[in-house]
Design a protein around this motif. Structure first.
Motif, PDB file in Angstrom:
ATOM      1  N   PHE A 161      -3.285   0.681  -3.573  1.00  0.00           N
ATOM      2  CA  PHE A 161      -3.059  -0.701  -3.184  1.00  0.00           C
ATOM      3  C   PHE A 161      -2.581  -1.489  -4.394  1.00  0.00           C
ATOM      4  N   ASN A 193      -8.530  -0.400   1.135  1.00  0.00           N
ATOM      5  CA  ASN A 193      -8.347  -0.926  -0.212  1.00  0.00           C
ATOM      6  C   ASN A 193      -8.519  -2.438  -0.332  1.00  0.00           C
ATOM      7  N   SER A 202      -6.768  -1.891   5.778  1.00  0.00           N
ATOM      8  CA  SER A 202      -6.776  -0.918   4.693  1.00  0.00           C
ATOM      9  C   SER A 202      -8.176  -0.788   4.104  1.00  0.00           C
ATOM     10  N   GLU A 208       0.859  -1.174   0.000  1.00  0.00           N
ATOM     11  CA  GLU A 208       0.000   0.000   0.000  1.00  0.00           C
ATOM     12  C   GLU A 208       0.894   1.222   0.000  1.00  0.00           C
TER      13      GLU A 208
END
Length: 165
Positions: free
Chosen positions: A39, A111, A109, A29
């Motif tokens: 990401f 993402n 995250s 990331e």
């Protein structure tokens, strides 16, 4: 449809963290100075390791900011956590920023839905027009997990636990 190539000047790279993707250690990331993150996933862990090492060698600012701390040393991770707690206790960061940075340290995250950030559920009053945050009745009982707040649910979980033993 193929993803379009993206480019960023290395000088904008603020941090890089090794991540899991679908529970495999194959992602990075990238955190930019603008506050955005990206990401990246790789076919293999070794490819991720090589890209991470290359970014660190090309970006001395990452080494100064502790980008290697995420996975490469418990002492460094604990030091970063201690800094984070100190920033929060000293009101240099908000509760929300503290929780989001704690999630980042933990490898979570926005993402990756399998590693999405978590926040504690602390309130129990969702019906009042206004909340008196000094009133303890506004908050849920933090000594119990969410699933055990209602007595009947707590009984079900206890029974299920006894069935596992």
């Amino acid at each position: 449809e193929a993803a379009r190539p993206r480019c960023w000047p290395l000088s904008l790279l603020d941090d890089v963290a090794q991540r899991r993707y679908l529970l495999r250690r194959v992602a990075l990331e990238l955190f930019l100075a603008s506050g955005r993150s990206h990401f990246l996933t790789f076919e293999a862990k070794e490819t991720r390791r090589r890209v991470h090492a290359r970014l660190l060698s090309l970006c001395p600012q990452l080494q100064r900011r502790g980008a290697t701390a995420r996975w490469e040393g418990r002492d460094l991770l604990e030091a970063r956590h201690a800094e984070l707690v100190d920033d929060w206790r000293s009101w240099r960061i908000s509760n929300f920023d503290y929780l989001m940075q704690l999630n980042t340290l933990a490898g979570r995250s926005y993402n990756d839905l399998t590693q999405y950030p978590v926040v504690p559920w602390v309130l129990q009053d969702y019906t009042s027009e206004t909340l008196d945050l000094a009133d303890p009745a506004v908050y849920r009982d933090l000594s119990k997990p969410v699933g055990a707040l209602e007595p009947e649910r707590a009984d079900k979980f206890a029974e299920r636990y006894r069935g596992l033993a």
